[in-house]
Design a protein around this motif. Structure first.
Motif, PDB file in Angstrom:
ATOM      1  N   ILE A   1       0.813  -1.211   0.000  1.00  0.00           N
ATOM      2  CA  ILE A   1       0.000   0.000   0.000  1.00  0.00           C
ATOM      3  C   ILE A   1       0.851   1.269   0.000  1.00  0.00           C
ATOM      4  O   ILE A   1       0.492   2.273  -0.625  1.00  0.00           O
ATOM      5  CB  ILE A   1      -0.969  -0.001   1.211  1.00  0.00           C
ATOM      6  CG1 ILE A   1      -1.904   1.203   1.149  1.00  0.00           C
ATOM      7  CG2 ILE A   1      -0.209  -0.022   2.524  1.00  0.00           C
ATOM      8  CD1 ILE A   1      -2.759   1.253  -0.100  1.00  0.00           C
ATOM      9  N   GLU A   2       1.986   1.257   0.674  1.00  0.00           N
ATOM     10  CA  GLU A   2       2.822   2.465   0.734  1.00  0.00           C
ATOM     11  C   GLU A   2       3.318   2.861  -0.648  1.00  0.00           C
ATOM     12  O   GLU A   2       3.254   4.033  -1.041  1.00  0.00           O
ATOM     13  CB  GLU A   2       4.002   2.243   1.686  1.00  0.00           C
ATOM     14  CG  GLU A   2       4.893   3.471   1.831  1.00  0.00           C
ATOM     15  CD  GLU A   2       6.037   3.256   2.811  1.00  0.00           C
ATOM     16  OE1 GLU A   2       6.862   4.183   2.959  1.00  0.00           O
ATOM     17  OE2 GLU A   2       6.104   2.156   3.420  1.00  0.00           O
ATOM     18  N   GLN A   3       3.820   1.882  -1.417  1.00  0.00           N
ATOM     19  CA  GLN A   3       4.311   2.186  -2.760  1.00  0.00           C
ATOM     20  C   GLN A   3       3.172   2.615  -3.673  1.00  0.00           C
ATOM     21  O   GLN A   3       3.340   3.497  -4.521  1.00  0.00           O
ATOM     22  CB  GLN A   3       5.025   0.958  -3.340  1.00  0.00           C
ATOM     23  CG  GLN A   3       5.574   1.174  -4.756  1.00  0.00           C
ATOM     24  CD  GLN A   3       6.583   2.316  -4.813  1.00  0.00           C
ATOM     25  OE1 GLN A   3       7.330   2.521  -3.867  1.00  0.00           O
ATOM     26  NE2 GLN A   3       6.595   3.040  -5.927  1.00  0.00           N
ATOM     27  N   PHE A   4       2.002   2.009  -3.508  1.00  0.00           N
ATOM     28  CA  PHE A   4       0.836   2.393  -4.301  1.00  0.00           C
ATOM     29  C   PHE A   4       0.490   3.865  -4.066  1.00  0.00           C
ATOM     30  O   PHE A   4       0.263   4.628  -5.017  1.00  0.00           O
ATOM     31  CB  PHE A   4      -0.342   1.495  -3.934  1.00  0.00           C
ATOM     32  CG  PHE A   4      -1.619   1.835  -4.644  1.00  0.00           C
ATOM     33  CD1 PHE A   4      -1.747   1.660  -6.011  1.00  0.00           C
ATOM     34  CD2 PHE A   4      -2.711   2.325  -3.928  1.00  0.00           C
ATOM     35  CE1 PHE A   4      -2.942   1.961  -6.661  1.00  0.00           C
ATOM     36  CE2 PHE A   4      -3.903   2.628  -4.573  1.00  0.00           C
ATOM     37  CZ  PHE A   4      -4.016   2.444  -5.943  1.00  0.00           C
ATOM     38  N   ALA A   5       0.473   4.291  -2.813  1.00  0.00           N
ATOM     39  CA  ALA A   5       0.148   5.683  -2.485  1.00  0.00           C
ATOM     40  C   ALA A   5       1.216   6.638  -3.016  1.00  0.00           C
ATOM     41  O   ALA A   5       0.902   7.720  -3.526  1.00  0.00           O
ATOM     42  CB  ALA A   5      -0.012   5.846  -0.975  1.00  0.00           C
TER      43      ALA A   5
ATOM     44  N   TYR B   1     -14.631  -4.401   3.028  1.00  0.00           N
ATOM     45  CA  TYR B   1     -13.700  -4.199   4.148  1.00  0.00           C
ATOM     46  C   TYR B   1     -12.346  -3.711   3.650  1.00  0.00           C
ATOM     47  O   TYR B   1     -11.803  -2.717   4.150  1.00  0.00           O
ATOM     48  CB  TYR B   1     -13.550  -5.505   4.925  1.00  0.00           C
ATOM     49  CG  TYR B   1     -12.414  -5.522   5.917  1.00  0.00           C
ATOM     50  CD1 TYR B   1     -12.438  -4.703   7.044  1.00  0.00           C
ATOM     51  CD2 TYR B   1     -11.310  -6.353   5.729  1.00  0.00           C
ATOM     52  CE1 TYR B   1     -11.391  -4.711   7.958  1.00  0.00           C
ATOM     53  CE2 TYR B   1     -10.264  -6.370   6.637  1.00  0.00           C
ATOM     54  CZ  TYR B   1     -10.313  -5.546   7.749  1.00  0.00           C
ATOM     55  OH  TYR B   1      -9.271  -5.553   8.641  1.00  0.00           O
ATOM     56  N   MET B   2     -11.798  -4.384   2.632  1.00  0.00           N
ATOM     57  CA  MET B   2     -10.507  -3.966   2.090  1.00  0.00           C
ATOM     58  C   MET B   2     -10.612  -2.587   1.465  1.00  0.00           C
ATOM     59  O   MET B   2      -9.700  -1.756   1.582  1.00  0.00           O
ATOM     60  CB  MET B   2     -10.027  -4.985   1.055  1.00  0.00           C
ATOM     61  CG  MET B   2      -8.634  -4.694   0.486  1.00  0.00           C
ATOM     62  SD  MET B   2      -7.356  -4.699   1.763  1.00  0.00           S
ATOM     63  CE  MET B   2      -7.385  -6.426   2.246  1.00  0.00           C
ATOM     64  N   GLY B   3     -11.742  -2.309   0.805  1.00  0.00           N
ATOM     65  CA  GLY B   3     -11.933  -0.990   0.205  1.00  0.00           C
ATOM     66  C   GLY B   3     -11.944   0.108   1.250  1.00  0.00           C
ATOM     67  O   GLY B   3     -11.396   1.194   1.036  1.00  0.00           O
ATOM     68  N   ALA B   4     -12.564  -0.160   2.395  1.00  0.00           N
ATOM     69  CA  ALA B   4     -12.597   0.840   3.467  1.00  0.00           C
ATOM     70  C   ALA B   4     -11.210   1.083   4.039  1.00  0.00           C
ATOM     71  O   ALA B   4     -10.829   2.224   4.331  1.00  0.00           O
ATOM     72  CB  ALA B   4     -13.557   0.383   4.566  1.00  0.00           C
ATOM     73  N   ARG B   5     -10.431   0.010   4.200  1.00  0.00           N
ATOM     74  CA  ARG B   5      -9.046   0.173   4.677  1.00  0.00           C
ATOM     75  C   ARG B   5      -8.222   0.991   3.686  1.00  0.00           C
ATOM     76  O   ARG B   5      -7.422   1.856   4.073  1.00  0.00           O
ATOM     77  CB  ARG B   5      -8.396  -1.189   4.878  1.00  0.00           C
ATOM     78  CG  ARG B   5      -8.928  -2.002   6.040  1.00  0.00           C
ATOM     79  CD  ARG B   5      -8.102  -3.255   6.228  1.00  0.00           C
ATOM     80  NE  ARG B   5      -6.726  -2.938   6.622  1.00  0.00           N
ATOM     81  CZ  ARG B   5      -5.717  -3.803   6.548  1.00  0.00           C
ATOM     82  NH1 ARG B   5      -5.918  -5.025   6.079  1.00  0.00           N
ATOM     83  NH2 ARG B   5      -4.501  -3.441   6.939  1.00  0.00           N
ATOM     84  N   LEU B   6      -8.422   0.701   2.410  1.00  0.00           N
ATOM     85  CA  LEU B   6      -7.699   1.432   1.371  1.00  0.00           C
ATOM     86  C   LEU B   6      -8.072   2.911   1.398  1.00  0.00           C
ATOM     87  O   LEU B   6      -7.208   3.793   1.313  1.00  0.00           O
ATOM     88  CB  LEU B   6      -8.015   0.819   0.005  1.00  0.00           C
ATOM     89  CG  LEU B   6      -7.391   1.491  -1.219  1.00  0.00           C
ATOM     90  CD1 LEU B   6      -5.865   1.454  -1.148  1.00  0.00           C
ATOM     91  CD2 LEU B   6      -7.879   0.815  -2.501  1.00  0.00           C
ATOM     92  N   CYS B   7      -9.360   3.203   1.539  1.00  0.00           N
ATOM     93  CA  CYS B   7      -9.812   4.594   1.595  1.00  0.00           C
ATOM     94  C   CYS B   7      -9.218   5.321   2.796  1.00  0.00           C
ATOM     95  O   CYS B   7      -8.824   6.497   2.695  1.00  0.00           O
ATOM     96  CB  CYS B   7     -11.335   4.643   1.665  1.00  0.00           C
ATOM     97  SG  CYS B   7     -12.150   4.181   0.110  1.00  0.00           S
ATOM     98  N   ASN B   8      -9.145   4.638   3.924  1.00  0.00           N
ATOM     99  CA  ASN B   8      -8.571   5.268   5.111  1.00  0.00           C
ATOM    100  C   ASN B   8      -7.105   5.612   4.881  1.00  0.00           C
ATOM    101  O   ASN B   8      -6.652   6.717   5.214  1.00  0.00           O
ATOM    102  CB  ASN B   8      -8.703   4.341   6.313  1.00  0.00           C
ATOM    103  CG  ASN B   8      -8.119   4.953   7.578  1.00  0.00           C
ATOM    104  OD1 ASN B   8      -8.535   6.010   8.021  1.00  0.00           O
ATOM    105  ND2 ASN B   8      -7.111   4.288   8.146  1.00  0.00           N
ATOM    106  N   TYR B   9      -6.348   4.681   4.302  1.00  0.00           N
ATOM    107  CA  TYR B   9      -4.922   4.923   4.085  1.00  0.00           C
ATOM    108  C   TYR B   9      -4.719   6.095   3.116  1.00  0.00           C
ATOM    109  O   TYR B   9      -3.909   7.004   3.379  1.00  0.00           O
ATOM    110  CB  TYR B   9      -4.241   3.670   3.544  1.00  0.00           C
ATOM    111  CG  TYR B   9      -2.733   3.781   3.497  1.00  0.00           C
ATOM    112  CD1 TYR B   9      -1.954   3.341   4.558  1.00  0.00           C
ATOM    113  CD2 TYR B   9      -2.090   4.348   2.402  1.00  0.00           C
ATOM    114  CE1 TYR B   9      -0.573   3.465   4.532  1.00  0.00           C
ATOM    115  CE2 TYR B   9      -0.701   4.476   2.365  1.00  0.00           C
ATOM    116  CZ  TYR B   9       0.046   4.029   3.435  1.00  0.00           C
ATOM    117  OH  TYR B   9       1.412   4.161   3.408  1.00  0.00           O
TER     118      TYR B   9
END
Length: 366
Positions: A67-71, A103-111
């Motif tokens: 996720i860090e590299q994606f952001a 659930y994964m989508g919500a985590r992604l949105c938060n990050y």
């Protein structure tokens, strides 16, 4: 919405290099090789994001490592209002159309809400996301009364909003982390819409939402001195007594009332002197999403064979396009949950139902 012509910033071009293949999910080698060969067949923003979302769907365990590299890549790419809006829409569609991605989508949105640097006049990532959710929220009453397809999309939105409420963190100026109050209010109104139209699938969606968020919502309302959960339980009792829903759905509602009466299954004495772990805190997996096997058996991350069951779920053909959220077929025939229920109530449920009716009659006479 038409896709904007995305110009790849220099920082992105350097990351589309074969020197850093570990930064990309499987399948990116074709993009990088084409770029190195001088071709213009490198991915658009939409292709890049969609590939990453599909990768997370297939391999949810890769979230923490990638996720860090994606952001960071998005920060070099999402530089306009249109591209930010496109990013929001791609994630929203994935979270409300793919079973078990909410659930994964919500985590992604938060990050991304905390790590994307772009903040145009039209709003930052979180503001645009909530604005997109508001579009669906404003038609909740019509959606709850709509045809089967409309209701199915509405239910997916409701459960995604529930996951957002649990996972989207709002950081105050003093560093305090809270949940979004606007989502709390929204969930209350969505429950009203579902219970005001007591069709079986609407009621099943309400049960899923309350199992997911009930304990957190009730705690938040109690802190504000509100009795909203009592009002919701009263509505459930009215549905059980008066609505023309199926016997099986009434059993689900009764079990939900029973769950709430046991403080949502929570144990009061939890470990407070050390970091919570699955071994020392019985509430550790309380807010984890619930999935279902091909036989309709529920399971969560707390189960020892979670990884095996989850992989089996992902390998099912086409993510069950004819099935309702979380793998439950609400069309009637062949329902993996309802097929396991006998034509008659089991003695325990029948006894609970009789007690419930007697108690309700007593309250009405008072």
């Amino acid at each position: 919405m038409a896709k904007p012509q995305v110009v790849v910033a220099p920082v992105l071009m350097s990351k589309l290099s074969v020197n850093a293949p570990e930064f990309y999910p499987s399948g990116y080698s074709n993009y990088t090789e084409s770029y190195e060969d001088g071709c213009e067949d490198y991915p658009t923003l939409s292709e890049y994001v969609q590939d990453f979302l599909n990768h997370l769907t297939e391999q949810p365990g890769s979230f923490e490592t990638e996720i860090e590299q994606f952001a960071e890549t998005l920060n070099g790419w999402v530089t306009t209002d249109d591209s930010l809006q496109e990013l929001v829409e791609l994630i929203y569609q994935q979270a409300t159309s793919i079973p078990n991605f909410s659930y994964m989508g919500a985590r992604l949105c938060n990050y991304l809400s905390h790590h994307l640097t772009i903040s145009p006049q039209s709003g930052n990532f979180r503001q645009l996301l909530l604005k997109r959710c508001r579009t669906e929220y404003e038609v909740r009453d019509q959606a709850a009364k709509g045809d089967e397809g409309t209701r199915k999309r509405f239910h997916a939105f409701v459960l995604f909003l529930g996951e957002l409420y649990l996972n989207l963190e709002i950081k105050g100026t003093n560093g305090q982390v809270t949940r979004a109050d606007i989502l709390q209010v929204g969930l209350r109104e969505l429950l009203n819409a579902l219970f005001s139209n007591p069709m079986d699938d609407n009621l099943i969606c309400a049960v899923k939402l309350l199992k997911l968020t009930g304990s957190v919502l009730e705690d938040a309302w109690k802190e504000k001195g509100k009795n909203d959960m009592e009002e919701i339980i009263q509505r459930i009792e009215n549905v059980v007594l008066d609505a023309n829903c199926s016997r099986d759905v009434k059993q689900m509602l009764l079990k939900l009332v029973e769950l709430r009466s046991s403080n949502w299954g929570r144990v009061h004495a939890t470990s407070t002197y050390r970091e919570a772990t699955p071994e020392n805190d019985p509430n550790y997996f309380m807010n984890e999403p619930t999935f279902y096997t091909s036989d309709g058996v529920p399971f969560t991350a707390a189960d020892p064979d979670y990884q095996e069951k989850y992989q089996e779920l992902l390998e099912r053909e086409d993510f069950f396009p004819d099935y309702e959220e979380n793998g439950t077929d609400l069309s009637g025939a062949g329902d993996p949950y309802l097929d396991d229920i006998d034509d008659e109530m089991d003695p325990e449920i029948e006894e609970a139902y009789e007690k419930f009716c007697l108690e309700s009659e007593r309250k009405l006479k008072q």
